[in-house]
Motif scaffolding. Structure first.
Motif, PDB file in Angstrom:
ATOM      1  N   GLN A  10      13.429   7.760  13.447  1.00 46.99           N
ATOM      2  CA  GLN A  10      14.657   7.181  14.080  1.00 46.99           C
ATOM      3  C   GLN A  10      15.923   7.636  13.540  1.00 46.99           C
ATOM      4  O   GLN A  10      16.951   7.831  14.174  1.00 46.99           O
ATOM      5  CB  GLN A  10      14.607   5.728  14.222  1.00 46.99           C
ATOM      6  N   HIS A  28      15.481   2.856   3.931  1.00 45.85           N
ATOM      7  CA  HIS A  28      16.308   2.264   5.181  1.00 45.85           C
ATOM      8  C   HIS A  28      17.013   0.994   4.665  1.00 45.85           C
ATOM      9  O   HIS A  28      17.868   0.529   5.566  1.00 45.85           O
ATOM     10  CB  HIS A  28      15.420   1.933   6.070  1.00 45.85           C
ATOM     11  N   THR A  87       1.001  -1.257   0.020  1.00 46.01           N
ATOM     12  CA  THR A  87      -0.084   0.149   0.078  1.00 46.01           C
ATOM     13  C   THR A  87       0.887   1.276  -0.046  1.00 46.01           C
ATOM     14  O   THR A  87       2.129   1.158   0.047  1.00 46.01           O
ATOM     15  CB  THR A  87      -0.849  -0.114   1.183  1.00 46.01           C
ATOM     16  N   GLU A  88       0.198   2.304  -0.072  1.00 45.26           N
ATOM     17  CA  GLU A  88       1.030   3.728  -0.049  1.00 45.26           C
ATOM     18  C   GLU A  88       1.426   4.014   0.935  1.00 45.26           C
ATOM     19  O   GLU A  88       0.727   3.765   2.282  1.00 45.26           O
ATOM     20  CB  GLU A  88       0.278   4.709  -0.553  1.00 45.26           C
ATOM     21  N   THR A  89       2.518   4.635   1.267  1.00 43.09           N
ATOM     22  CA  THR A  89       3.125   5.268   2.572  1.00 43.09           C
ATOM     23  C   THR A  89       2.609   6.702   2.705  1.00 43.09           C
ATOM     24  O   THR A  89       2.859   7.593   1.909  1.00 43.09           O
ATOM     25  CB  THR A  89       4.592   5.280   2.623  1.00 43.09           C
ATOM     26  N   ALA A  90       1.933   7.139   3.646  1.00 39.90           N
ATOM     27  CA  ALA A  90       1.488   8.424   3.792  1.00 39.90           C
ATOM     28  C   ALA A  90       2.830   9.376   4.620  1.00 39.90           C
ATOM     29  O   ALA A  90       3.745   8.863   4.915  1.00 39.90           O
ATOM     30  CB  ALA A  90       0.447   8.561   4.962  1.00 39.90           C
ATOM     31  N   GLY A 141       5.906   3.431  12.075  1.00 46.40           N
ATOM     32  CA  GLY A 141       6.918   4.545  12.395  1.00 46.40           C
ATOM     33  C   GLY A 141       7.970   4.796  11.358  1.00 46.40           C
ATOM     34  O   GLY A 141       8.871   5.678  11.319  1.00 46.40           O
ATOM     35  N   GLY A 142       7.886   3.956  10.153  1.00 45.82           N
ATOM     36  CA  GLY A 142       8.550   4.176   9.195  1.00 45.82           C
ATOM     37  C   GLY A 142      10.179   3.903   9.252  1.00 45.82           C
ATOM     38  O   GLY A 142      11.062   4.431   8.756  1.00 45.82           O
ATOM     39  N   HIS A 143      10.334   2.658  10.052  1.00 45.63           N
ATOM     40  CA  HIS A 143      11.772   2.505  10.443  1.00 45.63           C
ATOM     41  C   HIS A 143      12.320   1.537   9.306  1.00 45.63           C
ATOM     42  O   HIS A 143      13.516   1.204   9.156  1.00 45.63           O
ATOM     43  CB  HIS A 143      12.080   1.777  11.903  1.00 45.63           C
ATOM     44  N   ARG A 163       2.714  -2.784  19.534  1.00 44.32           N
ATOM     45  CA  ARG A 163       4.078  -2.386  19.596  1.00 44.32           C
ATOM     46  C   ARG A 163       4.510  -2.612  18.137  1.00 44.32           C
ATOM     47  O   ARG A 163       5.136  -1.701  17.502  1.00 44.32           O
ATOM     48  CB  ARG A 163       4.839  -3.327  20.432  1.00 44.32           C
ATOM     49  N   ARG A 194       4.587  11.498   6.952  1.00 47.04           N
ATOM     50  CA  ARG A 194       4.404  11.673   8.463  1.00 47.04           C
ATOM     51  C   ARG A 194       4.612  12.961   8.744  1.00 47.04           C
ATOM     52  O   ARG A 194       5.649  13.809   8.583  1.00 47.04           O
ATOM     53  CB  ARG A 194       5.587  10.481   8.812  1.00 47.04           C
ATOM     54  N   ARG A 196       2.976   0.103  15.865  1.00 50.61           N
ATOM     55  CA  ARG A 196       3.555   1.226  16.095  1.00 50.61           C
ATOM     56  C   ARG A 196       4.949   1.321  15.363  1.00 50.61           C
ATOM     57  O   ARG A 196       5.426   2.278  14.680  1.00 50.61           O
ATOM     58  CB  ARG A 196       3.822   1.425  17.503  1.00 50.61           C
ATOM     59  N   TYR A 197       5.663   0.331  15.589  1.00 49.42           N
ATOM     60  CA  TYR A 197       7.160   0.164  14.881  1.00 49.42           C
ATOM     61  C   TYR A 197       7.049   0.370  13.364  1.00 49.42           C
ATOM     62  O   TYR A 197       7.798   0.928  12.662  1.00 49.42           O
ATOM     63  CB  TYR A 197       7.732  -0.981  15.214  1.00 49.42           C
ATOM     64  N   GLY A 256      -0.009   0.851   6.534  1.00 49.74           N
ATOM     65  CA  GLY A 256       0.506   1.385   5.129  1.00 49.74           C
ATOM     66  C   GLY A 256       2.015   0.937   4.839  1.00 49.74           C
ATOM     67  O   GLY A 256       2.613   1.474   4.024  1.00 49.74           O
ATOM     68  N   VAL A 289       5.167   9.885  15.288  1.00 48.04           N
ATOM     69  CA  VAL A 289       6.310   8.855  15.727  1.00 48.04           C
ATOM     70  C   VAL A 289       7.719   9.606  15.344  1.00 48.04           C
ATOM     71  O   VAL A 289       7.759   9.998  14.223  1.00 48.04           O
ATOM     72  CB  VAL A 289       5.823   7.726  14.845  1.00 48.04           C
ATOM     73  N   PRO A 290       8.477   9.564  16.243  1.00 49.13           N
ATOM     74  CA  PRO A 290       9.731  10.063  16.194  1.00 49.13           C
ATOM     75  C   PRO A 290      10.634   9.450  14.701  1.00 49.13           C
ATOM     76  O   PRO A 290      10.470   8.531  14.793  1.00 49.13           O
ATOM     77  CB  PRO A 290      10.730   9.883  17.340  1.00 49.13           C
TER      78      PRO A 290
END
Lengths: 345, 345
Positions: free
Chosen positions: A55, B65, A2-5, B123-125, B116, A7, B119-120, B148, A52-53
């Motif tokens: 990283q 990443h 799917t698409e990434t929105a 978070g787009g990591h 968790r 952030r 969220r991870y 997504g 979400v920070p």
DNA sequence: CGAGGGCGTGAGAGCGCTCTCGAGCTCGCG
DNA sequence: CGCGAGCTCGAGAGCGCTCTCACGCCCTCG
């Protein structure tokens, strides 16, 4: 797929909460030194935007990654044939998760992979490493030492290099082996054989040493080198029966070996434990409980070993971050084993 | 636990090579559009300084990443009891390594962990995720869909939600089961029982469907639900023998189940394959070859499944990066199975 | 011989975050 | 009532990299 929105960033949260980036950062990282009303406003903005920070941005400045590499040297498929590795991984995962660290898994496959792993670790992508290096001649520990990455080893590394600062977690293989053999002696057995694991692994060597501690002047023909597999156990058991038909007990290097040995003993018409008593090592549940008869064995808490490795590493990293300040330098841990009595001895 | 040395930056390399940062960057990333003498000079400087790009800084700007999460939902310890997971992991690792991607392992333990993981991933990591979601009621796939993140599933997700764009890799469980049962029919058996896996898993359901495809009007008492474990196989086999003492064949949901069933059959005095023929599923080597008698079973190439999952995901990511440009959207793959004849049927 | 079109290179902005530093405020105490 | 100590908060620099853009060079063609 799917698409990434896009952030939201710190900036966006700051704008929404009507504060500065710095304040949002403070709140996100614990909120010390920020007054309650502001904290609440920022928290709300974070929530609403689903912030979400990033990283990558964070690591760039902090030089921390909150990630740990787990390196599994795997020259043989054996590692995968028993659940040992998976259990340890689970222990590691639990502990890392509890400390908000990620687990980067590096499986190596042959020599050329070592360079890749070395490069990766030296690249500073992770804060530390947990390394499973099974074999005596493994170049990996040396490589890692040179890479300068904080590391904890799984199992005592059999390694001729500089041992200072080397931290590992291991089971008390030698002590466990002694318990196993003493148990057999206590049962009145005297012709006690040992099927060792591949002797380029420290665990196999240590168990053999434990056997020798008790059987001080053992008939050398009673010792055969196996390879920690059921097939190896069968082979070794056949050889033992040929060499010493009068043996009355077997201490197998691990449970898988024992299962192979049991099969051969049954084939040969020996009754277990009446004619030949058998003790294994590991207490690998699906194996030890399912053999016929159920296996008396030496239990080691594999998951706990994994947990401890992670814990030791994280402690070391904290020390590192705090400029060697707090607490003692972590040192190696050897976990006790316990004898589990079932029907085979 | 050693010291980490300060690492050279692009700037340092540029200075040493007497060029600009931009040029060094170009060389490091392939070197297109830079003339040979400069390329050489930069390469030399990189070499001499031991320069390794800072991945955090790079990700910050590229938003890539080169890392993929592998999510293993593991409500039960079962996953760890057989080497299935480890093999798949190995396939994944090989493929990711070949494409210079890292493997971030996420093991979940119970419900709260799902949040968790969600969220991870959100978070787009990582660039994408490979997800093993075994159970029908698992909330994880939905969570991930919402996050997504480009994802490939291991095994057909049994999932009631929006199926568009869902990509998975699976074995032909249904076809394999048909082959197994047809083989038994070909052997002249007619009272063929089936020990299913836990039916909240699609693989178990599909295998049962395959059995039914062949045994169109099977006696319902010949079907028992197991749980893919040896103990479950024993339990199921006992029940089957009680219900239908006249059965002449068993198709077990997997090899572990079959091993349990074999044990019970032996206990009950049945000869295998003479009285009761047995077929398993998986061709899990340490199990299938070591049973007594060796197990006829349906082989699936587990490592290949893992490899393929990774490959599909990486392809999808490339497409993603190229703005949906190149190649067709990846679609699910179902791998064929083969019947492996041994002694049990 | 001059204009125009690449091509190779450098300058500089900016990715999203942390952290230092200093400004402003409050409060306590002399 | 004044002054300094101690907080809370914001401004801004900078982490190491990529990438756009503009500049200068050489080559080609009219």
């Amino acid at each position: 797929m799917t698409e990434t929105a896009p952030r939201p960033t710190l900036e966006a949260v700051a704008a929404r909460a009507g504060v500065s980036r710095a304040t949002v950062s403070r709140v996100v990282n614990g909120g010390d030194g920020v007054r309650e009303p502001l904290v609440a406003r920022v928290r709300k903005a974070v929530e609403e935007l689903g912030y979400v920070p990033n990283q990558a941005a964070r690591s760039l400045v902090t030089r921390r990654h909150d990630a740990v590499a787990v390196v599994v040297a795997e020259p043989e498929t054996r590692v995968f044939a028993d659940p040992f590795f998976a259990l340890q991984l689970r222990g590691i995962s639990k502990e890392l998760t509890a400390h908000d660290n990620q687990l980067v898994l590096l499986l190596t496959e042959g020599r050329d992979d070592h360079a890749r792993v070395g490069r990766y670790l030296a690249g500073g992508h992770v804060d530390g490493a947990l390394v499973f290096s099974l074999h005596l001649d493994d170049p990996l520990p040396e490589l890692i030492q040179r890479a300068g990455v904080p590391t904890v080893f799984g199992g005592r590394p059999g390694w001729s290099g500089d041992r200072r600062g080397v931290v590992y977690v291991d089971s008390d293989n030698r002590g466990g082996a002694r318990d196993a053999v003493r148990h057999l002696v206590g049962l009145g057995r005297s012709r006690i054989a040992h099927i060792a694991g591949a002797l380029d692994q420290t665990s196999a060597v240590d168990r053999l040493d434990g056997y020798r501690d008790v059987m001080v002047d053992a008939d050398p023909r009673l010792i055969v080198e196996g390879d920690f597999t059921p097939a190896g156990g069968e082979r070794a058991m056949r050889e033992l029966l040929a060499r010493c038909p009068d043996l009355d007990a077997v201490f197998a290097g691990n449970d898988l070996t024992a299962s192979g040995a049991l099969r051969v003993l049954r084939e040969s018409g020996r009754r277990v434990p009446e004619d030949v008593a058998v003790v294994g090592f590991d207490d690998m549940l699906p194996v030890a409980e399912q053999t016929d008869p159920p296996l008396t064995t030496v239990r080691q808490d594999i998951e706990e070993m994994g947990r401890l490795m992670a814990l030791l590493l994280l402690r070391g990293l904290d020390r590192h971050a705090a400029q060697q300040g707090i607490g003692p330098a972590p040192s190696s841990v050897v976990l006790p084993t316990t004898l589990v009595r079932r029907a085979s001895a």
